[in-house]
Enzyme design. Structure first.
Site, PDB file in Angstrom:
ATOM      1  N   GLY A  39       0.873  -1.174   0.000  1.00  0.00           N
ATOM      2  CA  GLY A  39       0.000   0.000   0.000  1.00  0.00           C
ATOM      3  C   GLY A  39       0.910   1.225   0.000  1.00  0.00           C
ATOM      4  O   GLY A  39       0.591   2.266   0.564  1.00  0.00           O
ATOM      5  N   ALA A  98       1.664   3.325  -2.212  1.00  0.00           N
ATOM      6  CA  ALA A  98       1.224   4.542  -2.893  1.00  0.00           C
ATOM      7  C   ALA A  98       0.157   5.274  -2.087  1.00  0.00           C
ATOM      8  O   ALA A  98      -0.382   6.279  -2.537  1.00  0.00           O
ATOM      9  CB  ALA A  98       0.682   4.199  -4.278  1.00  0.00           C
ATOM     10  N   SER A  99      -0.146   4.773  -0.901  1.00  0.00           N
ATOM     11  CA  SER A  99      -1.206   5.386  -0.080  1.00  0.00           C
ATOM     12  C   SER A  99      -0.722   6.681   0.550  1.00  0.00           C
ATOM     13  O   SER A  99       0.474   6.982   0.566  1.00  0.00           O
ATOM     14  CB  SER A  99      -1.616   4.412   1.027  1.00  0.00           C
ATOM     15  OG  SER A  99      -0.559   4.268   1.946  1.00  0.00           O
ATOM     16  N   ILE A 129      -0.643   7.301   3.752  1.00  0.00           N
ATOM     17  CA  ILE A 129       0.242   6.984   4.878  1.00  0.00           C
ATOM     18  C   ILE A 129       1.541   6.364   4.365  1.00  0.00           C
ATOM     19  O   ILE A 129       2.638   6.752   4.790  1.00  0.00           O
ATOM     20  CB  ILE A 129      -0.449   6.016   5.870  1.00  0.00           C
ATOM     21  CG1 ILE A 129      -1.752   6.622   6.408  1.00  0.00           C
ATOM     22  CG2 ILE A 129       0.495   5.647   7.014  1.00  0.00           C
ATOM     23  CD1 ILE A 129      -1.610   7.865   7.221  1.00  0.00           C
ATOM     24  N   GLY A 130       1.443   5.389   3.454  1.00  0.00           N
ATOM     25  CA  GLY A 130       2.647   4.687   3.002  1.00  0.00           C
ATOM     26  C   GLY A 130       3.656   5.630   2.376  1.00  0.00           C
ATOM     27  O   GLY A 130       4.865   5.547   2.661  1.00  0.00           O
ATOM     28  N   ASN A 189     -11.745  -4.316   4.192  1.00  0.00           N
ATOM     29  CA  ASN A 189     -10.309  -4.610   4.092  1.00  0.00           C
ATOM     30  C   ASN A 189      -9.954  -6.087   4.268  1.00  0.00           C
ATOM     31  O   ASN A 189      -8.811  -6.482   4.013  1.00  0.00           O
ATOM     32  CB  ASN A 189      -9.521  -3.750   5.103  1.00  0.00           C
ATOM     33  CG  ASN A 189      -9.524  -2.278   4.691  1.00  0.00           C
ATOM     34  OD1 ASN A 189      -9.708  -1.974   3.518  1.00  0.00           O
ATOM     35  ND2 ASN A 189      -9.334  -1.376   5.638  1.00  0.00           N
ATOM     36  N   ASN A 220      -6.712  -0.145   9.257  1.00  0.00           N
ATOM     37  CA  ASN A 220      -7.761  -0.357  10.265  1.00  0.00           C
ATOM     38  C   ASN A 220      -8.770  -1.405   9.829  1.00  0.00           C
ATOM     39  O   ASN A 220      -8.984  -1.604   8.634  1.00  0.00           O
ATOM     40  CB  ASN A 220      -8.489   0.976  10.515  1.00  0.00           C
ATOM     41  CG  ASN A 220      -7.708   1.852  11.475  1.00  0.00           C
ATOM     42  OD1 ASN A 220      -7.291   1.380  12.532  1.00  0.00           O
ATOM     43  ND2 ASN A 220      -7.524   3.112  11.113  1.00  0.00           N
ATOM     44  N   HIS A 246      -7.242  -0.151  19.309  1.00  0.00           N
ATOM     45  CA  HIS A 246      -7.012   1.094  18.567  1.00  0.00           C
ATOM     46  C   HIS A 246      -8.393   1.540  18.096  1.00  0.00           C
ATOM     47  O   HIS A 246      -8.836   1.201  17.002  1.00  0.00           O
ATOM     48  CB  HIS A 246      -6.083   0.849  17.378  1.00  0.00           C
ATOM     49  CG  HIS A 246      -5.855   2.079  16.543  1.00  0.00           C
ATOM     50  ND1 HIS A 246      -5.276   3.220  17.021  1.00  0.00           N
ATOM     51  CD2 HIS A 246      -6.159   2.343  15.249  1.00  0.00           C
ATOM     52  CE1 HIS A 246      -5.209   4.124  16.079  1.00  0.00           C
ATOM     53  NE2 HIS A 246      -5.751   3.617  14.979  1.00  0.00           N
TER      54      HIS A 246
HETATM   55  N1  LIG Z   1      -3.276   2.763  12.655  1.00  0.00           N
HETATM   56  C1  LIG Z   1      -3.346   4.097  12.500  1.00  0.00           C
HETATM   57  O1  LIG Z   1      -3.050   4.866  13.413  1.00  0.00           O
HETATM   58  C2  LIG Z   1      -3.797   4.679  11.192  1.00  0.00           C
HETATM   59  C3  LIG Z   1      -3.609   6.019  10.891  1.00  0.00           C
HETATM   60  C4  LIG Z   1      -4.019   6.504   9.650  1.00  0.00           C
HETATM   61  C5  LIG Z   1      -4.613   5.647   8.733  1.00  0.00           C
HETATM   62  N2  LIG Z   1      -4.793   4.348   9.080  1.00  0.00           N
HETATM   63  C6  LIG Z   1      -5.384   3.389   8.155  1.00  0.00           C
HETATM   64  O2  LIG Z   1      -4.458   3.148   7.117  1.00  0.00           O
HETATM   65  C7  LIG Z   1      -5.162   2.654   5.967  1.00  0.00           C
HETATM   66  C8  LIG Z   1      -4.671   3.355   4.736  1.00  0.00           C
HETATM   67  O3  LIG Z   1      -5.047   4.706   4.768  1.00  0.00           O
HETATM   68  P1  LIG Z   1      -4.572   5.689   3.604  1.00  0.00           P
HETATM   69  O4  LIG Z   1      -5.410   6.909   3.711  1.00  0.00           O
HETATM   70  O5  LIG Z   1      -3.092   5.819   3.621  1.00  0.00           O
HETATM   71  O6  LIG Z   1      -5.033   4.810   2.328  1.00  0.00           O
HETATM   72  P2  LIG Z   1      -5.169   5.263   0.796  1.00  0.00           P
HETATM   73  O7  LIG Z   1      -6.617   5.151   0.415  1.00  0.00           O
HETATM   74  O8  LIG Z   1      -4.448   6.539   0.542  1.00  0.00           O
HETATM   75  O9  LIG Z   1      -4.353   4.115   0.013  1.00  0.00           O
HETATM   76  C9  LIG Z   1      -4.653   2.749   0.039  1.00  0.00           C
HETATM   77  C10 LIG Z   1      -3.663   2.078  -0.916  1.00  0.00           C
HETATM   78  O10 LIG Z   1      -3.806   0.653  -0.842  1.00  0.00           O
HETATM   79  C11 LIG Z   1      -3.522   0.164  -2.159  1.00  0.00           C
HETATM   80  N3  LIG Z   1      -3.985  -1.235  -2.253  1.00  0.00           N
HETATM   81  C12 LIG Z   1      -5.256  -1.713  -2.228  1.00  0.00           C
HETATM   82  N4  LIG Z   1      -5.243  -3.060  -2.320  1.00  0.00           N
HETATM   83  C13 LIG Z   1      -3.946  -3.456  -2.383  1.00  0.00           C
HETATM   84  C14 LIG Z   1      -3.286  -4.720  -2.479  1.00  0.00           C
HETATM   85  N5  LIG Z   1      -3.974  -5.875  -2.538  1.00  0.00           N
HETATM   86  N6  LIG Z   1      -1.931  -4.741  -2.513  1.00  0.00           N
HETATM   87  C15 LIG Z   1      -1.218  -3.599  -2.483  1.00  0.00           C
HETATM   88  N7  LIG Z   1      -1.776  -2.355  -2.414  1.00  0.00           N
HETATM   89  C16 LIG Z   1      -3.132  -2.289  -2.361  1.00  0.00           C
HETATM   90  C17 LIG Z   1      -4.257   1.151  -3.070  1.00  0.00           C
HETATM   91  O11 LIG Z   1      -3.820   1.084  -4.412  1.00  0.00           O
HETATM   92  C18 LIG Z   1      -3.874   2.477  -2.392  1.00  0.00           C
HETATM   93  O12 LIG Z   1      -2.665   3.011  -2.900  1.00  0.00           O
HETATM   94  C19 LIG Z   1      -6.646   2.841   6.297  1.00  0.00           C
HETATM   95  O13 LIG Z   1      -7.155   1.601   6.750  1.00  0.00           O
HETATM   96  C20 LIG Z   1      -6.623   3.849   7.445  1.00  0.00           C
HETATM   97  O14 LIG Z   1      -7.743   3.743   8.303  1.00  0.00           O
HETATM   98  C21 LIG Z   1      -4.402   3.845  10.280  1.00  0.00           C
HETATM   99  O1  LIG Z   2      -7.725   6.239   9.945  1.00  0.00           O
HETATM  100  C1  LIG Z   2      -7.839   7.233  10.649  1.00  0.00           C
HETATM  101  O2  LIG Z   2      -8.111   8.340  10.215  1.00  0.00           O
HETATM  102  C2  LIG Z   2      -7.708   7.102  12.116  1.00  0.00           C
HETATM  103  C3  LIG Z   2      -6.453   6.438  12.500  1.00  0.00           C
HETATM  104  O3  LIG Z   2      -6.707   5.183  13.000  1.00  0.00           O
HETATM  105  C4  LIG Z   2      -5.702   7.270  13.499  1.00  0.00           C
HETATM  106  O4  LIG Z   2      -5.699   6.913  14.671  1.00  0.00           O
HETATM  107  O5  LIG Z   2      -5.128   8.281  13.079  1.00  0.00           O
END
Ligand SMILES: NC(=O)c1ccc[n+]([C@@H]2O[C@H](COP(=O)([O-])OP(=O)(O)OC[C@H]3O[C@@H](n4cnc5c(N)ncnc54)[C@H](O)[C@@H]3O)[C@@H](O)[C@H]2O)c1
Ligand SMILES: O=C(O)C[C@H](O)C(=O)O
EC number: 1.1.1.37
Length: 336
Positions: free
Chosen positions: A7, A9-10, A12-13, A110, A134, A188
């Site tokens: 992920g 290109a996301s 967060i990533g 997910n 998440n 979380h």
């Molecule tokens: N734990 C935390 O504190 C925390 C904080 C922020 C976000 N998050 C979670 O992180 C996740 C991602 O958020 P985001 O906004 O960065 O996502 P995003 O929508 O920007 O990107 C998701 C990425 O996943 C890729 N993807 C989908 N299926 C895939 C696969 N099978 N293999 C490889 N790549 C694949 C997509 O192409 C996309 O680039 C969400 O679930 C969000 O809730 C968690």
């Molecule tokens: O995905 C979100 O926006 C919440 C995330 O789990 C966070 O704690 O920042």
């Protein structure tokens, strides 16, 4: 060290990749995504950013010591042979996913991605896997069930809560938040458990009698969604999350280096991550955030603290919430 971000290109990533380029410049990063074009574009952009990081005043890492930033597809994973994997892939969020139920609502969306990625990971040797997607506690347990690697490989990122509670406590106590330590156990999400009994400022215990536990928890729970409401669902808490994920990666590196830096960092205290439990705190067959020390294999040790009665009660409620979802999705050990 080589970190593969699935992920990549996301939001967060890609931000994790940028943060690593600045704060851990020797790390090689692979941005693994089904969106090959976006992964390539982020890898190029971050590698150009690394030029400026490495040539700024005071920098000493140069040339071949600088980590590479490359893009890859899930099919490449077995050949990449990473030392640590960050899982950040997710289904797109609906535009209105800006309330506190948003994390739970991601579970069904997910799960199939977790199943696909577990297949991609199956050829690899057991490798520490840090789940950011998440809802982390359920997905950590699901990966553990599907991959059957040693449970110490499985980590769920919940460290942003520690920064948020430090913000709340710093305001309350009139001290800088960066000097506050307050571990956050449990889920979380709604059932996060502030461990005020172990709160410290500059190493000294905090008098907690006058603190409003519910108010502090409400702040921690609301703030990421207050941020998302202003910035939109495409801009989840990218800055704190990428800084925290980078801190976890640096802790794994430090914990793997004899005589190196303290993996617990400046405050010298363990932090909490979600990991599968096997009797710790009286729970098994689920994952929750608990205090851990890290090394190159993932969790080196889970600390079992004596908790205040209300903290232990809240942890049991968190366990129930996770267990209910694991039963619903028919996770391993919950088959009817
Ligand atoms: N734990 C935390 O504190 C925390 C904080 C922020 C976000 N998050 C979670 O992180 C996740 C991602 O958020 P985001 O906004 O960065 O996502 P995003 O929508 O920007 O990107 C998701 C990425 O996943 C890729 N993807 C989908 N299926 C895939 C696969 N099978 N293999 C490889 N790549 C694949 C997509 O192409 C996309 O680039 C969400 O679930 C969000 O809730 C968690
Ligand atoms: O995905 C979100 O926006 C919440 C995330 O789990 C966070 O704690 O920042």
């Amino acid at each position: 060290m080589h970190v593969a971000i699935i992920g990549g290109a996301s939001t967060i990533g890609s931000t994790v990749a940028y943060t690593l380029a600045g704060l851990a410049p020797t790390v090689d990063v692979s941005l693994v995504d089904i969106n090959e074009g976006a992964a390539w574009a982020h890898a190029k952009d971050v590698s150009h950013a690394s030029y400026h990081f490495s040539n700024a005043p005071g920098e000493t890492v140069s040339g071949d010591d600088i980590g590479t930033v490359q893009s890859a597809t899930p099919d490449d994973l077995a050949d990449l042979d990473p030392d640590l994997i960050v899982f950040n892939a997710a289904a797109p969020q609906p535009e209105d996913a800006t309330d506190r139920g948003a994390r739970d609502a991601e579970l069904d969306r997910n799960l199939s991605i977790v199943e696909d990625v577990a297949e991609d990971l199956r050829p690899l040797d057991p490798t520490p896997l840090l789940v950011v997607t998440n809802p982390i506690d359920r997905l950590v347990y699901q990966f553990y069930s599907l991959l059957e690697w040693p449970r110490r490989c499985f980590l769920g990122y919940s460290l942003s809560e520690t920064a948020r509670v430090a913000d709340a406590l710093g305001s309350e106590l009139g001290v800088h938040p960066n000097d506050v330590y307050c571990p956050m156990m449990g889920e979380h999400g709604e059932h996060v458990v502030p461990i005020l009994s172990r709160a410290r400022v500059g190493g000294d215990a905090v008098a907690t009698d006058d603190l409003d536990r519910d108010e502090i928890r409400e702040y921690v729970l609301d703030i990421p969604f207050d941020i998302a409401k202003e910035r939109g669902v495409d801009e989840t808490s990218r800055w704190v999350t990428s800084a925290g994920v980078t801190r976890v990666i640096r802790s794994v590196m430090a914990g793997s280096t004899a005589g190196g830096d303290d993996p617990r960092g400046r405050l010298g205290e363990p932090f909490c991550l979600s990991t599968p439990l096997d009797g710790e705190y009286g729970f098994e067959d689920l994952a929750l955030s608990v205090p851990v020390d890290l090394d190159e294999g993932g969790v080196d040790e889970i600390h079992e603290w004596d908790l205040a009665a209300e903290e232990a009660d809240e942890l049991a409620v968190a366990a129930d919430a996770v267990r209910t979802d694991l039963e619903r999705i028919g996770a391993k050990g919950y088959d009817s």
